[in-house]
Scaffold this motif. Structure first.
Motif, short mmCIF file in Angstrom:
data_model
loop_
_atom_site.label_atom_id
_atom_site.label_comp_id
_atom_site.label_asym_id
_atom_site.label_seq_id
_atom_site.Cartn_x
_atom_site.Cartn_y
_atom_site.Cartn_z
N ILE A 278 -14.84 -73.61 -54.69
CA ILE A 278 -14.48 -73.75 -53.28
C ILE A 278 -15.24 -72.71 -52.46
CG2 ILE A 278 -12.55 -73.69 -51.63
CD1 ILE A 278 -10.74 -74.23 -54.16
N GLY A 279 -15.75 -73.12 -51.31
CA GLY A 279 -16.46 -72.20 -50.43
C GLY A 279 -17.83 -71.84 -50.98
N LEU A 280 -18.52 -72.80 -51.52
CA LEU A 280 -19.82 -72.56 -52.14
C LEU A 280 -20.88 -72.30 -51.07
CD1 LEU A 280 -21.26 -72.64 -54.94
CD2 LEU A 280 -21.88 -74.99 -54.40
N SER A 281 -21.77 -71.37 -51.35
CA SER A 281 -22.91 -71.09 -50.48
C SER A 281 -24.10 -70.71 -51.36
CB SER A 281 -22.59 -69.98 -49.48
OG SER A 281 -22.30 -68.79 -50.15
N PHE A 282 -25.29 -70.80 -50.78
CA PHE A 282 -26.51 -70.44 -51.48
C PHE A 282 -27.20 -69.34 -50.71
CE2 PHE A 282 -31.03 -70.81 -52.47
CZ PHE A 282 -30.98 -70.71 -53.85
N SER A 283 -27.59 -68.27 -51.39
CA SER A 283 -28.28 -67.14 -50.77
C SER A 283 -29.78 -67.29 -50.96
CB SER A 283 -27.81 -65.82 -51.39
OG SER A 283 -28.63 -64.77 -50.93
N ASN A 284 -30.50 -67.36 -49.86
CA ASN A 284 -31.96 -67.42 -49.94
C ASN A 284 -32.54 -66.11 -50.45
OD1 ASN A 284 -32.54 -70.07 -49.13
ND2 ASN A 284 -32.27 -69.51 -46.98
N ASP A 285 -31.93 -64.99 -50.07
CA ASP A 285 -32.43 -63.68 -50.48
C ASP A 285 -32.30 -63.47 -51.98
OD1 ASP A 285 -33.04 -63.10 -47.86
OD2 ASP A 285 -31.22 -61.93 -47.50
N TYR A 286 -31.14 -63.80 -52.54
CA TYR A 286 -30.88 -63.56 -53.96
C TYR A 286 -31.14 -64.77 -54.84
CZ TYR A 286 -28.58 -59.35 -52.27
OH TYR A 286 -28.30 -58.16 -51.67
N GLN A 287 -31.40 -65.93 -54.21
CA GLN A 287 -31.66 -67.17 -54.95
C GLN A 287 -30.53 -67.47 -55.94
OE1 GLN A 287 -34.51 -69.49 -54.61
NE2 GLN A 287 -34.19 -68.44 -52.68
N ARG A 288 -29.29 -67.46 -55.40
CA ARG A 288 -28.15 -67.76 -56.25
C ARG A 288 -27.03 -68.40 -55.42
NH1 ARG A 288 -26.35 -61.57 -57.14
NH2 ARG A 288 -25.24 -61.29 -55.18
N TYR A 289 -26.15 -69.09 -56.13
CA TYR A 289 -24.96 -69.67 -55.54
C TYR A 289 -23.81 -68.68 -55.69
CZ TYR A 289 -27.32 -74.20 -55.66
OH TYR A 289 -28.20 -75.23 -55.47
N SER A 290 -22.90 -68.71 -54.73
CA SER A 290 -21.68 -67.94 -54.84
C SER A 290 -20.55 -68.71 -54.16
CB SER A 290 -21.84 -66.55 -54.21
OG SER A 290 -22.13 -66.67 -52.83
N CYS A 291 -19.33 -68.38 -54.53
CA CYS A 291 -18.19 -69.07 -53.92
C CYS A 291 -17.13 -68.05 -53.56
CB CYS A 291 -17.63 -70.13 -54.85
SG CYS A 291 -16.73 -69.48 -56.27
N SER A 292 -16.22 -68.47 -52.69
CA SER A 292 -15.14 -67.57 -52.28
C SER A 292 -13.90 -67.75 -53.14
CB SER A 292 -14.80 -67.80 -50.81
OG SER A 292 -14.47 -69.15 -50.59
N ALA A 293 -13.78 -68.91 -53.82
CA ALA A 293 -12.61 -69.16 -54.67
C ALA A 293 -12.98 -70.19 -55.73
CB ALA A 293 -11.45 -69.67 -53.84
N ILE A 294 -12.21 -70.19 -56.81
CA ILE A 294 -12.40 -71.17 -57.87
C ILE A 294 -11.01 -71.61 -58.34
CG2 ILE A 294 -12.56 -69.42 -59.68
CD1 ILE A 294 -14.72 -71.30 -60.98
N GLU A 295 -10.90 -72.89 -58.62
CA GLU A 295 -9.63 -73.44 -59.08
C GLU A 295 -9.79 -73.84 -60.54
OE1 GLU A 295 -7.44 -77.15 -57.47
OE2 GLU A 295 -7.42 -75.65 -55.87
N ILE A 296 -9.07 -73.15 -61.42
CA ILE A 296 -9.15 -73.40 -62.85
C ILE A 296 -7.81 -73.96 -63.31
CG2 ILE A 296 -9.51 -72.34 -65.12
CD1 ILE A 296 -11.15 -70.15 -63.65
#
Length: 101
Positions: A46-64
């Motif tokens: 949830i809240g996925l974004s992609f960083s152009n600077d770091y070339q990686r995906y990150s999210c604000s939350a995850i539902e497991i």
């Protein structure tokens, strides 16, 4: 996700439901769908974004397994988990309009 919907995890079920809501033209469905994805283990990101600077995906939350964790998680641009306890990201579930920072 190329498996029988009866075998979906809770995260995959939620992802499929949101994808169907977009197809059905429900209000705000696109906004809620474009920044989610699933991991290979079927966890909802949830809240996925992609960083152009770091070339990686990150999210604000995850539902497991239906339990939401508000911990940031990271994956490489190829979907490889950068945090030890995470499953790799299913890159094919990432929307083309994912938020880019």
């Amino acid at each position: 996700m190329k498996k029988d919907p009866a075998d979906y995890t809770k995260g995959e079920t939620e992802y499929a439901a949101r994808k169907q809501a977009v197809k059905d033209g429900k209000p705000n469905a696109y906004t809620y769908f474009k920044n989610i994805a699933v991991t290979l283990a079927g966890d909802l990101v949830i809240g996925l974004s992609f960083s152009n600077d770091y070339q990686r995906y990150s999210c604000s939350a995850i539902e497991i397994d239906g339990v939401r964790f508000n911990d940031p998680c990271r994956w490489s641009k190829d979907g490889k988990a950068l945090d030890d306890d995470l499953s790799d990201l299913n890159v094919s579930s990432v929307h083309t309009s994912v938020r880019t920072i």
